[in-house]
Design a protein around this motif. Structure first.
Motif, PDB file in Angstrom:
ATOM      1  N   THR A 400       8.246 -33.310  11.714  1.00  0.00           N
ATOM      2  CA  THR A 400       6.869 -33.373  12.214  1.00  0.00           C
ATOM      3  C   THR A 400       5.803 -33.347  11.128  1.00  0.00           C
ATOM      4  O   THR A 400       4.624 -33.520  11.423  1.00  0.00           O
ATOM      5  N   GLY A 401       6.207 -33.079   9.897  1.00  0.00           N
ATOM      6  CA  GLY A 401       5.213 -32.935   8.840  1.00  0.00           C
ATOM      7  C   GLY A 401       4.536 -31.587   8.849  1.00  0.00           C
ATOM      8  O   GLY A 401       3.539 -31.363   8.143  1.00  0.00           O
ATOM      9  N   SER A 402       5.068 -30.641   9.668  1.00  0.00           N
ATOM     10  CA  SER A 402       4.496 -29.296   9.765  1.00  0.00           C
ATOM     11  C   SER A 402       5.628 -28.299   9.978  1.00  0.00           C
ATOM     12  O   SER A 402       6.648 -28.614  10.587  1.00  0.00           O
ATOM     13  N   THR A 403       5.411 -27.090   9.489  1.00  0.00           N
ATOM     14  CA  THR A 403       6.406 -26.021   9.686  1.00  0.00           C
ATOM     15  C   THR A 403       6.117 -25.187  10.930  1.00  0.00           C
ATOM     16  O   THR A 403       6.799 -24.203  11.180  1.00  0.00           O
ATOM     17  N   ARG A 404       5.112 -25.585  11.719  1.00  0.00           N
ATOM     18  CA  ARG A 404       4.664 -24.752  12.838  1.00  0.00           C
ATOM     19  C   ARG A 404       5.800 -24.425  13.813  1.00  0.00           C
ATOM     20  O   ARG A 404       5.913 -23.304  14.299  1.00  0.00           O
ATOM     21  N   ALA A 405       6.656 -25.394  14.102  1.00  0.00           N
ATOM     22  CA  ALA A 405       7.730 -25.174  15.065  1.00  0.00           C
ATOM     23  C   ALA A 405       8.722 -24.125  14.600  1.00  0.00           C
ATOM     24  O   ALA A 405       9.445 -23.535  15.409  1.00  0.00           O
ATOM     25  N   ALA A 406       8.776 -23.883  13.293  1.00  0.00           N
ATOM     26  CA  ALA A 406       9.727 -22.913  12.744  1.00  0.00           C
ATOM     27  C   ALA A 406       9.131 -21.521  12.614  1.00  0.00           C
ATOM     28  O   ALA A 406       9.801 -20.603  12.154  1.00  0.00           O
ATOM     29  N   THR A 407       7.882 -21.364  13.020  1.00  0.00           N
ATOM     30  CA  THR A 407       7.249 -20.039  12.943  1.00  0.00           C
ATOM     31  C   THR A 407       6.827 -19.557  14.322  1.00  0.00           C
ATOM     32  O   THR A 407       5.723 -19.069  14.531  1.00  0.00           O
ATOM     33  N   GLY A 408       7.743 -19.742  15.255  1.00  0.00           N
ATOM     34  CA  GLY A 408       7.530 -19.216  16.594  1.00  0.00           C
ATOM     35  C   GLY A 408       6.918 -20.174  17.580  1.00  0.00           C
ATOM     36  O   GLY A 408       6.838 -19.883  18.767  1.00  0.00           O
TER      37      GLY A 408
END
Length: 412
Positions: A400-408
């Motif tokens: 996704t180009g972001s780590t957001r999904a891996a931080t909850g």
């Protein structure tokens, strides 16, 4: 996305009843057996006491909080269970009295999900009734316990039976167990590291070919972790649990919620240590003031309070994801790593503030610290969880180009 961990009135009532039962019934009943001056009390008296406490738990409707109502449980979700476990584990025997302690708790979930009707009646039903105990036999001394694809214990088909040979260790509860869930390699033509090579078997104990060599001495003595040598152990084909080649999947299914249940109980221990820390700081006078007035001590209290807050939020959020049927692997890994390490730090600070008293066995802190050290490799070493967390964080960014999904996956 709303996140609300407020308990429904009926669940708040359950938590209050668990707290009252643990504080007013369980702790006073077992305290005489924990005092060094009372060691002359017999083991029979101890067993009668804790069996009686289990009977009381059943009578008061506090039995099997983690199991469905149709199986005699309280039917709680993981968020509600977190709050119950955090009350029950204020004393070491609390979860066992409510019949929601490891390893039986995880084995109950496993049998309920993977067992045939016949296996459930034969193994799960007595476990739920509290008349049997169990163990989970996976870890081996010759290979890394954190990588089940390396398991050497093997099972070979011989007609309608399987012949099993191997070596297990740190098998908790083995000497008290009526049966084992045993993980063995059954598929030998798969490439190295394949996850479909292992199978789970149900083994009635004692059994010919199952040799309990010793109870392994640890930092806190003999604690029920056995070394087992398995020699030409025969089990029928009906002993396969969850289907041939599904041992890895079964183990991962079991360990996810089980890791979080450990965290729930560790939160109870961390909170106990923080309470003791503050109580000691308020009571102890040194160099012109109470310890609680000294900035260095205040920092230890503050750090512990912040870490405990983080622990509670992480566990509740991971539990909510399990309840919603969402992918919880990363959140549980994060919680398991963070709560285990926080427990070590908080108990260590409590010992420091207690001074020599904390290092002695006159308080429970020394024993708590020994168990806390175990938490950092039980159900997955720190480094394995860090590896998985990093892998999933990198995967999220690549996708996704972001780590957001891996931080909850939180709306922040």
């Amino acid at each position: 996305m709303a996140i609300d961990f407020t308990l429904a009135p009926e669940h708040e009532e359950i938590r209050a009843r668990v707290r009252t039962f643990i504080q007013e019934t369980v702790i006073p009943a077992v305290k005489p057996f924990e005092d060094s001056a009372e060691k002359a009390l017999t083991r029979d008296a101890y067993l009668r006491t804790i069996v009686g406490l289990r009977r009381r738990a059943k009578e008061e409707g506090l039995w099997l909080p983690h199991m469905p109502e149709e199986w005699g449980g309280m039917g709680l979700g993981h968020v509600e269970l977190a709050m119950v476990q955090a009350e029950a584990a204020k004393t070491r025997l609390g979860p066992w009295v409510l019949n929601c302690a490891a390893p039986d708790e995880g084995n109950m979930h496993t049998l309920l999900h993977w067992g045939t009707d016949e296996q459930k009646e034969r193994y799960l039903r007595p476990l739920l009734d509290g008349v049997t105990m169990s163990c989970f036999a996976m870890t081996e001394p010759e290979v890394a316990g954190s990588d089940p694809t390396l398991i050497r214990t093997n099972a070979v088909k011989d007609g309608d039976e399987w012949v099993i040979n191997g070596h297990k260790w740190f098998i908790s509860n083995a000497r008290r167990a009526s049966f084992a869930i045993l993980i063995a390699k059954t598929e030998f033509d798969l490439p190295e590291g394949a996850r479909g090579a292992n199978t789970a078997f149900l083994v009635d104990l004692p059994a010919e070919g199952w040799h309990d060599v010793r109870e392994i001495e640890t930092m806190h003595g003999s604690t029920g972790h056995s070394e087992i040598v398995i020699t030409d152990l025969r089990v029928p084909d009906s002993a396969v649990l969850g289907g041939r080649g599904n041992g890895h999947r079964l183990g991962q299914y079991r360990l996810g919620p089980a890791r979080l249940a450990h965290c729930m109980r560790w939160i109870a221990q961390a909170e106990t240590a923080l309470d003791m820390m503050v109580g000691r700081a308020l009571d102890r006078y040194s160099h012109g003031s109470r310890l609680a007035d000294k900035q260095g001590v205040q920092w230890m209290i503050a750090d512990s309070a912040m870490e405990l807050y983080q622990c509670k939020l992480m566990v509740l959020h991971a539990a909510s994801k399990i309840d919603k049927g969402e992918d919880f692997r990363t959140e549980v890994s994060m919680a398991k790593h963070f709560v285990a390490n926080s427990l070590n730090r908080i108990v260590d600070r409590a010992i420091q503030i207690h001074g020599a008293l904390g290092y002695s066995t006159d308080t429970p802190l020394a024993h708590m610290f020994q168990h806390a050290r175990w938490a950092r490799f039980a159900d997955g070493a720190d480094e394995i969880h860090q590896m998985r967390i990093a892998e999933r964080t990198i995967e999220a960014y690549r996708a996704t180009g972001s780590t957001r999904a891996a931080t909850g996956g939180l709306p922040l």
